[in-house]
Enzyme design. Structure first.
Site, PDB file in Angstrom:
ATOM      1  N   ASP A  38       8.419  -9.059 -39.647  1.00 39.27           N
ATOM      2  CA  ASP A  38       8.474  -8.151 -38.585  1.00 39.27           C
ATOM      3  C   ASP A  38       7.752  -6.741 -39.144  1.00 39.27           C
ATOM      4  O   ASP A  38       7.491  -6.454 -40.169  1.00 39.27           O
ATOM      5  CB  ASP A  38       9.906  -7.956 -38.617  1.00 39.27           C
ATOM      6  CG  ASP A  38      10.172  -6.720 -37.410  1.00 39.27           C
ATOM      7  OD1 ASP A  38       9.855  -6.812 -36.327  1.00 39.27           O
ATOM      8  OD2 ASP A  38      11.164  -5.585 -37.843  1.00 39.27           O
ATOM      9  N   ASP A  96      14.937  -6.922 -40.523  1.00 38.17           N
ATOM     10  CA  ASP A  96      16.035  -6.132 -40.891  1.00 38.17           C
ATOM     11  C   ASP A  96      17.505  -6.514 -41.130  1.00 38.17           C
ATOM     12  O   ASP A  96      18.421  -5.899 -41.491  1.00 38.17           O
ATOM     13  CB  ASP A  96      15.968  -4.704 -40.264  1.00 38.17           C
ATOM     14  CG  ASP A  96      16.284  -4.811 -38.952  1.00 38.17           C
ATOM     15  OD1 ASP A  96      16.752  -6.050 -38.353  1.00 38.17           O
ATOM     16  OD2 ASP A  96      16.011  -4.076 -37.846  1.00 38.17           O
TER      17      ASP A  96
END
Length: 754
Positions: free
Chosen positions: A447, A645
């Site tokens: 990401d 995350d």
């Protein structure tokens, strides 16, 4: 979507994500300490017995940790019944209670067991030593010490070894056979008893050579092996003890206006805790007074102390380096980050990697097969002309050489050390299954925001046109100070960091999707994009080239106009982490394909990717479609790790072969990901994969030697080329060698990137 067979396929192992006792969707999970296990057959027997109980969904027994984790329906069966089932098999069992005091008791119990094993070995060794001398007297035909050849003296020396030091093997054999199974104890008891009883019969009723030294020395050597194994196994769980030892025993809190020291277990949420320089922070919380630098290396692996001020979070067990501060406790006891880490490591160490299933399956059939081979060896050897004594010696050697101790320890000891080493480096691996999966990763999807980049916009360029830099920043920051947009906050922070004076705005208007308009010191100030300027018919042609250049670099450029004249440009970007490039380069050198996944437009995404050396970019992907992109890569036969995350990327993390949460120590991240990296450093991905590969290398070495040892040893013993004494020594040392090989992982540094 389908995927080709054989690609990153690892059988599923139910994950253990609970405390020693936890509720799990109507089911309950409990962890039991189990004592008295000697080999993989013991663990399998307990596992089978627990698994067959009504109401038990799953039971996993780990020989190395000496624990059983049982998932069951509390409406149908209770913990006490589980304990009774284990004790009924002849083993000890009690529920694990995770406290510092319990850990101390466990350490004391292990030390007591080492003392007990030492006493048994010394007792057996002292009585066996004269028998060794007698053997040399006989072989070398020495005149001195011939009295040691007296069979009655040898009987007197061997009997206490056989019946007292070796009693544990008889007891274990009784319980094993009573439950319809066979384990290492059966092999040792059968082999040594055969040699002992035969020698005793010769002593009292016949005439011929006796082999008391065989039975006594085999028991002595096996006891030595068990002692060394117990000591070595204790070292495999050293990481847990280190983590537990990080937590302070006491905390200084403010109660009723007074500062008092209390046991850390008595700290409650809301307590104001005082921390002085050099002290460890006792629990998790938020600073309410003071500031300091805190060493969080034992949690995150980051060596540089982190500056902390009012409003910042602090983590229990980290070290306050400077200054004093007060903080409000927000998480205590089992809810702290340290407790979660300890729990996760314990569960990983107690879990089974899929590769262990093979060893467990083999061990279930191994002992009965060995007994059959030993009996056939006795019969065939005697039938082919060997004396009964020689046939009996071969029978004993086969039984002793084949004890499957090393087979049962090959995988769990390596997993214990590997997961412990990971925890020391801030790499939390949820289970043995995920540790095994990670070594097969050939594709890593990153990401962008907060993973490749810092996740916080920063001002990168200030280009003034007809204005001084200080004046340009002052006006832009004054206009943006009332805005809640992240880019506005970046401009204000940058101006403050340069010591720029920021005057108050006399009027302010946010224009959605465009920028802001404000009146400052009698001047009209506009800060925004090209569309804002176009709407107000402000000419931007003079800065068009600079705009194109900045956007090509992946930056967001905002124009500043003062009284309808362009005064400058301020570029803001989510900058890449300093270590991202090195980490991605290391992944490529490992043969891993790296993708970047982002919702940004393709031009910006490629600009960021080029800075860190990523060639493959998946841009303009909405959050809800990230999981589809992961599935697409998996359907192409790739073994995919998704790195995010742990919160916004949860669906993609879940669908990947291995989900890695990076840059956070939150509960959500720990519970979402298969692997959690406590720091934000992308090099942790490299370290996790390197650790997995090295652990799997060690496991394969262990399994190879465990299987090879038995495969080679049994026929050699059956053909009469291996004495029971040598077999006993080899069997004892095989377990020690497997554990010692696993302990080599303690010296392995997964963070080293060559």
């Amino acid at each position: 979507m389908g995927r080709p067979p054989g690609v990153c396929e690892v059988s599923q192992v139910t994950e253990q994500r609970n405390h020693s006792t936890a509720e799990q969707g109507g089911l309950k999970q409990v962890t039991l300490n189990v004592t008295g296990m000697h080999c993989a057959a013991c663990a399998r027997r307990i596992e089978t017995a627990l698994g067959s109980l009504s109401g038990v969904k799953e039971a996993v027994v780990n020989l190395a940790t000496e624990r059983a984790t049982v998932t069951f329906d509390p409406d149908r069966i209770q913990t006490e019944q589980l304990i009774s089932a284990v004790t009924g098999l002849g083993y000890g069992a009690n529920e694990v209670v995770e406290t510092l005091q319990a850990r101390d008791k466990e350490k004391v119990a292990r030390e007591r067991e080492i003392r007990r094993q030492t006493a048994r070995f010394v007792f057996a060794a002292v009585l066996s030593f004269p028998l060794i001398l007698a053997m040399f007297v006989h072989v070398l035909d020495l005149g001195v010490g011939r009295f040691l050849l007296n069979p009655y003296l040898q009987f007197a020396l061997a009997t206490p070894v056989q019946l007292i030091a070796g009693w544990q093997f008889y007891r274990g054999s009784y319980h094993a056979l009573r439950s319809g199974a066979a384990n290492m104890d059966v092999l040792v008891a059968l082999g040594t008893t055969a040699a002992y009883v035969y020698s005793a019969m010769i002593t009292f009723f016949g005439d011929g050579a006796v082999y008391f030294e065989t039975s006594a020395l085999v028991i002595t050597l096996i006891l030595l092996g068990k002692l060394l194994e117990t000591i070595a196994k204790g070292r495999t769980s050293e990481a847990i003890r280190k983590l537990i030892g990080l937590q302070p025993r006491t905390a200084r809190v403010v109660r009723n206006g007074h500062e008092i020291d209390i046991p850390v277990e008595q700290v409650v949420v809301g307590d104001i805790v005082i921390v002085r320089p050099g002290e460890r922070i006792p629990v998790d919380g938020v600073i309410v007074e003071g500031a300091s630098a805190v060493d969080e290396s034992m949690i995150t692996g980051e060596s540089v102390p982190m500056d902390k001020a009012v409003g910042d979070e602090v983590i229990g067990a980290t070290i306050n380096k400077q200054g004093s501060f007060k903080f409000r406790a927000t998480k205590v006891g089992k809810d702290t980050v340290l407790s979660n880490i300890v729990r996760l490591v314990e569960e990983a160490q107690g879990s089974k990697a899929p590769v262990q299933r093979l060893a467990d399956k083999v061990s279930g059939y191994f002992v009965p097969a060995v007994v059959a081979v030993a009996i056939l060896t006795l019969i065939i050897s005697y039938a082919l002309g060997a004396s009964f004594t020689e046939a009996l010696i071969r029978f004993t050697a086969v039984l002793v050489i084949a004890c499957p101790c090393s087979l049962g320890l090959a995988t769990p000891t390596a997993i214990m050390v590997g997961t412990g080493k990971g925890a020391e480096k801030g790499i939390l691996i949820r289970s043995g299954e995920h540790l095994e999966k990670a070594h097969k990763i050939d594709t890593v999807v990153l990401d962008k925001t907060g993973t490749v980049t810092k996740g916080e916009p920063e001002v990168t360029d200030v280009i003034e046109i007809g204005q001084k830099r200080e004046d340009l920043l002052s006006l832009a920051a004054a206009a943006e100070r009332n805005s809640e947009h992240p880019l506005a906050a970046a401009i204000v922070r940058h101006a403050q960091s340069e010591g720029t004076d920021i005057p108050p705005a006399e009027s302010f208007e946010a224009i959605p999707g465009r920028g802001v308009k404000a009146s400052i010191q009698g001047k009209q100030v506009l800060v925004g994009n090209v569309r804002l300027m176009a709407d107000l018919e402000i000419d931007t042609s003079a800065v068009s080239q600079q705009l194109d250049r900045l956007e090509a670099q992946g930056k967001t450029a905002m124009l500043v106009a003062v009284d309808r004249q362009i005064a400058g440009l301020i570029a803001v970007a989510d900058t890449v982490k300093e270590t991202s490039g090195a980490a991605i380069d290391a992944l490529k050198k490992m043969g891993i394909t790296v993708y970047m996944l982002t919702g940004d437009n393709e031009r910006t995404a490629k600009a960021i990717a080029s800075q860190v050396g990523i060639d493959k970019v998946l841009a303009e992907v909405l959050p809800e479609h990230k999981a589809d992109q992961i599935e697409k890569l998996r359907s192409e036969g790739k073994c995919v790790a998704m790195v995010g995350d742990g919160i916004n990327d949860a669906p993609a993390l879940a669908v990947a072969d291995v989900g890695i949460a990076i840059g956070t120590g939150t509960d959500v991240a720990i519970e979402t990901a298969d692997i959690t990296l406590m720091s934000g450093d992308l090099r942790g991905i490299v370290a996790a994969i390197r650790l997995s590969r090295q652990t799997m290398r060690i496991i394969k070495q262990n399994l190879f030697w465990a299987f090879a040892y038995n495969t080679i040893g049994i026929p050699v013993a059956a053909l009469g080329y291996l004495s029971p004494i040598i077999a006993g020594a080899a069997m004892a040392m095989s377990s020690v060698s497997v554990v010692s090989n696993s302990l080599r992982l303690r010296k392995f540094d997964p963070m080293r990137i060559s």
